[in-house]
Design a protein around this motif. Structure first.
Motif, PDB file in Angstrom:
ATOM      1  N   ASP A 112       0.740  -1.192   0.006  1.00 50.44           N
ATOM      2  CA  ASP A 112       0.172   0.027  -0.024  1.00 50.44           C
ATOM      3  C   ASP A 112       0.855   0.999  -0.049  1.00 50.44           C
ATOM      4  O   ASP A 112       1.661   1.427   0.941  1.00 50.44           O
TER       5      ASP A 112
ATOM      6  N   THR B 261       0.069   3.970   3.030  1.00 50.80           N
ATOM      7  CA  THR B 261       0.144   3.707   4.475  1.00 50.80           C
ATOM      8  C   THR B 261       1.567   2.975   4.452  1.00 50.80           C
ATOM      9  O   THR B 261       1.882   2.733   5.743  1.00 50.80           O
TER      10      THR B 261
ATOM     11  N   GLU C 126       1.894  -0.145   4.077  1.00 51.73           N
ATOM     12  CA  GLU C 126       1.528  -1.474   4.766  1.00 51.73           C
ATOM     13  C   GLU C 126       2.035  -2.475   3.665  1.00 51.73           C
ATOM     14  O   GLU C 126       1.587  -2.518   2.209  1.00 51.73           O
ATOM     15  N   VAL C 127       2.711  -3.755   4.031  1.00 51.30           N
ATOM     16  CA  VAL C 127       2.907  -4.934   3.125  1.00 51.30           C
ATOM     17  C   VAL C 127       2.350  -5.913   3.535  1.00 51.30           C
ATOM     18  O   VAL C 127       2.362  -6.378   4.929  1.00 51.30           O
ATOM     19  N   ARG C 128       1.613  -6.836   2.694  1.00 48.32           N
ATOM     20  CA  ARG C 128       1.271  -8.067   3.177  1.00 48.32           C
ATOM     21  C   ARG C 128       1.792  -9.393   2.121  1.00 48.32           C
ATOM     22  O   ARG C 128       1.625  -8.753   0.945  1.00 48.32           O
ATOM     23  N   ARG C 129       1.976 -10.256   2.559  1.00 44.98           N
ATOM     24  CA  ARG C 129       2.090 -11.434   1.616  1.00 44.98           C
ATOM     25  C   ARG C 129       0.992 -12.232   2.274  1.00 44.98           C
ATOM     26  O   ARG C 129       0.986 -12.955   2.968  1.00 44.98           O
TER      27      ARG C 129
ATOM     28  N   ASP D 106      -1.909 -13.404   3.725  1.00 46.64           N
ATOM     29  CA  ASP D 106      -2.788 -12.822   4.711  1.00 46.64           C
ATOM     30  C   ASP D 106      -1.933 -12.348   5.805  1.00 46.64           C
ATOM     31  O   ASP D 106      -2.393 -11.274   6.693  1.00 46.64           O
TER      32      ASP D 106
ATOM     33  N   ALA E 117       0.513  -9.999   7.690  1.00 42.74           N
ATOM     34  CA  ALA E 117       1.142  -8.158   7.649  1.00 42.74           C
ATOM     35  C   ALA E 117       2.574  -8.660   7.756  1.00 42.74           C
ATOM     36  O   ALA E 117       3.115  -9.073   8.757  1.00 42.74           O
ATOM     37  N   ILE E 118       3.194  -7.745   6.886  1.00 40.44           N
ATOM     38  CA  ILE E 118       5.038  -7.649   7.154  1.00 40.44           C
ATOM     39  C   ILE E 118       5.401  -6.554   7.464  1.00 40.44           C
ATOM     40  O   ILE E 118       5.033  -5.519   6.904  1.00 40.44           O
ATOM     41  N   GLU E 119       6.286  -6.390   8.832  1.00 40.45           N
ATOM     42  CA  GLU E 119       6.647  -5.132   9.209  1.00 40.45           C
ATOM     43  C   GLU E 119       7.891  -4.905   8.691  1.00 40.45           C
ATOM     44  O   GLU E 119       8.727  -5.578   8.470  1.00 40.45           O
TER      45      GLU E 119
ATOM     46  N   TYR F  26      11.263  -0.989   3.004  1.00 41.19           N
ATOM     47  CA  TYR F  26      10.017  -0.573   2.261  1.00 41.19           C
ATOM     48  C   TYR F  26      10.380  -0.140   0.944  1.00 41.19           C
ATOM     49  O   TYR F  26      10.091  -0.344  -0.203  1.00 41.19           O
TER      50      TYR F  26
END
Lengths: 491, 223
Positions: B135, B138, B140-143, B145, B147-149, B155
């Motif tokens: 995203d 924001t 925000e990163v997901r792989r 389901d 969420a990845i910090e 990033y």
């Protein structure tokens, strides 16, 4: 070094003081000497008149026919003796004659001595009595008799009649020191300092006036040569004096400066273009070649190599031009509020990544947010440069500490490492351009920079009105400290 | 969007032209100031990219006369002069932004998007490859389901690779994108970040997304 104004005033004051002192001394001495001669003469006259007065007094007493001398019988050394003395009546008259007076008989005995005589001590009384007897009578000027306590002018007169009194002697103090010319003395000692003080004050004011145009020229030259106002010239007052000539000379000099600065600026601009255009072209070529779809690794590898070199060259050109402009006194910076907390965090993250590769721990305490006015790109460059250096020169298992702190009107960003440190005799040079310590500092696997990093870092700190300082001990590590002023009007 | 590039150097001009055309924009290239000004006045372009040193008529004069005649087309200036006063001069003359030579095409592209007021980010805020979603608003990163910090630098590197998914991105370009110019760590800092990203994104997944191209850089692709 005192100003020329103060030096001139001091020289003038010294000359004036000397002149006044010499003049005062000479006039005082001359007056004193003339006064002494006059005084001596007056005393001589006075002594002569006193002697006359004594003589007349005795002669008048003789003319009255009354006895002048009484005899008192005393015992001296068990022998009966009779001592002659003037009668009380004559004594009373004689007491009217002031100063030293003696009345003697033919045998040299003292028949009367005055009050002043009796005040002398025993030795002086004897000495004066003997001198009174020895004097040649009736000679002018009076003789000088030196007593132990004072000096007298003494004159003897012989009494011509055949009475018991044969000689009268008058004396008065010669007053060798004379009377100080009080009026002159006080005039000198009161007036001279006042005159000198007023003159010094006047000299200071006049010197100030004389140098005011010079001060003006100095201020103007400073304003003109700040690097941006070289088109301006000093105003000419047209009086043709030394200052006008100085102004003309300075104007000619400023003109030459302007010409060479303009040439330098032109060169900087031309060099920017001439160096950067080919770099742009090369970069465009390389980037374009790399963008070819399905390019093989064999094709890409030399392109990546070339791209890295182009980037290094661009960075070098940028650094050189930045420093060239800094030499001209131009600090080309964007000025905007820069919150330092996110910037330092970003730098910290980079340091952690670099440290991970090099086996070095990086620490950053909790930060408070401070905002400075500055150029964020340049400040990032400055901070990154310091942490990159710290990591580069710290051996494996070392540590690097970052800190950001706020003081009253400034912030400090420090990078402390436990690295190899910098030798004391290298410390003064580390901000020099192209300077690199003559020893194996960095790990062999890494390719060093051009030796411009710290010079640029210091330029950035200075351009922000701040400073970059270093302290270090060989083998113990280094501390680099950036100080940046806080724009108080913004916070 | 139609873009006019006024640049006398053919290599730079062609490079910019091709790069912009890859973004599916129409691009005209002229190498002369007078000709450029005439075209820019024709009201048929959404954006003008203007070099400062031009034969015929200098860029600054072109800019001045365009603005003096009330032509408001956005102008992005290319200049070799990075002195602040030179930049200020171009902005005062009516430029909307400037890019200093030498520039990375990525930077030019970002400026073009900003100046043309059609940022791609607004139309496609999310970047997607396989089951990896970024995203861009924001961060925000997901792989799948999960969420990845990611740290900011992680990033930035990932976003750059995903944006150019399927293309080999060189270490130099990645470094430049994530750290800007003036940063020469003397070591391959990108490798360390890629290691982190591999652990966070590819570890435990059968199909890896991040691939190494030895001696060059990295590519994000499926399979």
């Amino acid at each position: 070094m005192a100003s020329i104004r103060a030096q001139l005033t001091a020289a003038y004051a010294a000359a004036l003081l000397t002149t006044v002192a010499v003049f005062a001394a000479i006039s005082y001495a001359t007056t004193l000497s003339a006064d002494r001669t006059a005084r001596q003469h007056a005393v001589e006259q006075y002594v002569a008149s006193e002697a006359d007065l004594l003589l007349r007094t005795v002669e008048q007493a003789e003319a009255s026919g009354e006895p002048l001398v009484t005899y008192t019988t005393v015992i001296i050394n068990k022998k009966l003796d009779s001592i002659p003395n003037v009668t009380p009546k004559l004594r009373t008259v004689l007491e009217g004659v002031p100063d030293y007076a003696l009345v003697l008989d033919a045998k040299g005995r003292t028949l009367y001595n005055s009050f002043a005589f009796r005040q002398l001590d025993q030795d002086d009384q004897v000495a004066l009595s003997q001198a009174a007897l020895a004097l040649r009578a009736d000679t002018f000027p009076p003789a000088t008799v030196q007593l132990r306590s004072r000096q007298l002018l003494v004159m003897a007169r012989s009494v011509p009649s055949a009475g018991p009194i044969t000689r009268v002697v008058a004396g008065s103090e010669a007053k060798d020191e004379g009377v100080a010319p009080i009026a002159l003395g006080s005039a000198i000692f009161i007036a001279a300092p006042i005159i000198v003080l007023i003159s010094i004050g006047a000299a200071y004011v006049i010197a100030g006036r004389a140098f005011r145009p010079v001060d003006g020229i100095i201020n103007e030259v400073e304003a003109i040569t700040d690097g941006r106002s070289l088109h301006r010239r000093l105003a000419l007052d047209g009086s043709g004096d030394e200052l006008t000539r100085l102004t003309r000379t300075l104007n000619a000099m400023i003109e030459r400066l302007e010409t060479s600065f303009a040439a330098l600026r032109r060169f900087t601009a031309d060099a920017s273009h001439e160096l950067k255009t080919p770099l742009t072209v090369m970069r465009a070529d390389v980037e374009h070649a790399m963008a070819v779809p399905n390019a093989s690794t064999e094709q890409l590898e030399p392109l990546e190599e070339a791209l890295r070199e182009v980037r290094r060259m661009s960075d070098l050109v940028d650094s050189l031009l930045t420093l060239a402009r800094a030499d001209e006194g131009r600090f080309d910076l964007i000025r905007e509020p820069v919150p330092l907390e996110p910037l330092v965090r970003e730098v910290y993250e980079t340091a952690v990544i670099l440290g991970e590769d090099a086996g070095i721990s990086v620490y950053l305490p909790v930060l408070e947010d401070v905002t400075v006015s500055g150029d964020p790109t340049r400040l990032r460059q400055l901070f990154l440069n310091l942490v990159t250096n710290a990591i580069k020169y710290t051996p494996r298992d070392g540590r690097v500490d970052l800190s950001l702190s706020k003081r009253l009107d400034a912030i400090t960003f420090t990078v402390r490492d436990s690295g190899i440190g910098i030798a004391a005799n290298d410390l003064p040079h580390i901000f020099d351009r192209f300077w690199r310590a003559d020893r194996v500092r960095s790990r062999a696997s890494e390719r060093g920079g051009f030796g411009l990093g710290l010079a640029i870092a210091q330029y950035i700190a200075h351009a922000h009105g701040g400073s970059l300082t270093v302290s270090s001990r060989l083998g113990r590590g280094s501390v680099f400290t950036v100080t940046l002023p806080i724009d108080l009007s913004n916070s | 969007m139609k873009i006019l590039v006024i640049e006398d150097d053919p290599t730079v001009g062609q490079f910019v032209k091709r790069g912009l055309e890859e973004q599916r924009w129409g691009v005209d290239l002229v190498g002369d100031g007078e000709e450029g000004e005439r075209l820019a006045s024709s009201d048929s372009y959404d954006l003008v990219i203007l070099d400062m040193r031009l034969p015929g008529k200098p860029g600054l004069q072109v800019l001045h006369s365009l603005r003096a005649r009330g032509i408001v087309v956005p102008v992005l200036v290319l200049t070799a002069q990075d002195a602040v006063d030179a930049k200020v001069q171009t902005l005062r003359a009516g430029a909307d932004d400037y890019v200093t030579k030498p520039f990375a095409f990525e930077e030019l592209l970002a400026r073009v998007e900003a100046v043309s007021r059609r940022p791609r980010a607004l139309t496609t805020p999310a970047l997607r490859i396989d089951d990896l979603v970024l995203d861009r608003d924001t961060h925000e990163v997901r792989r799948g389901d999960a969420a990845i910090e990611l740290t900011p630098k992680e990033y930035a590197v990932l976003e750059y690779l995903v944006r150019h998914a399927g293309k080999v991105m060189s270490r130099t370009l990645i470094t430049e994108y994530a750290w800007g110019y003036h940063f020469d760590p003397g070591t391959n800092i990108v490798d360390v970040v890629i290691n982190h990203l591999r652990k966070k994104i590819d570890a435990g997944h059968d199909h890896k997304l991040i691939h190494t191209v030895r001696g060059v850089g990295y590519v994000v692709k499926v399979g």
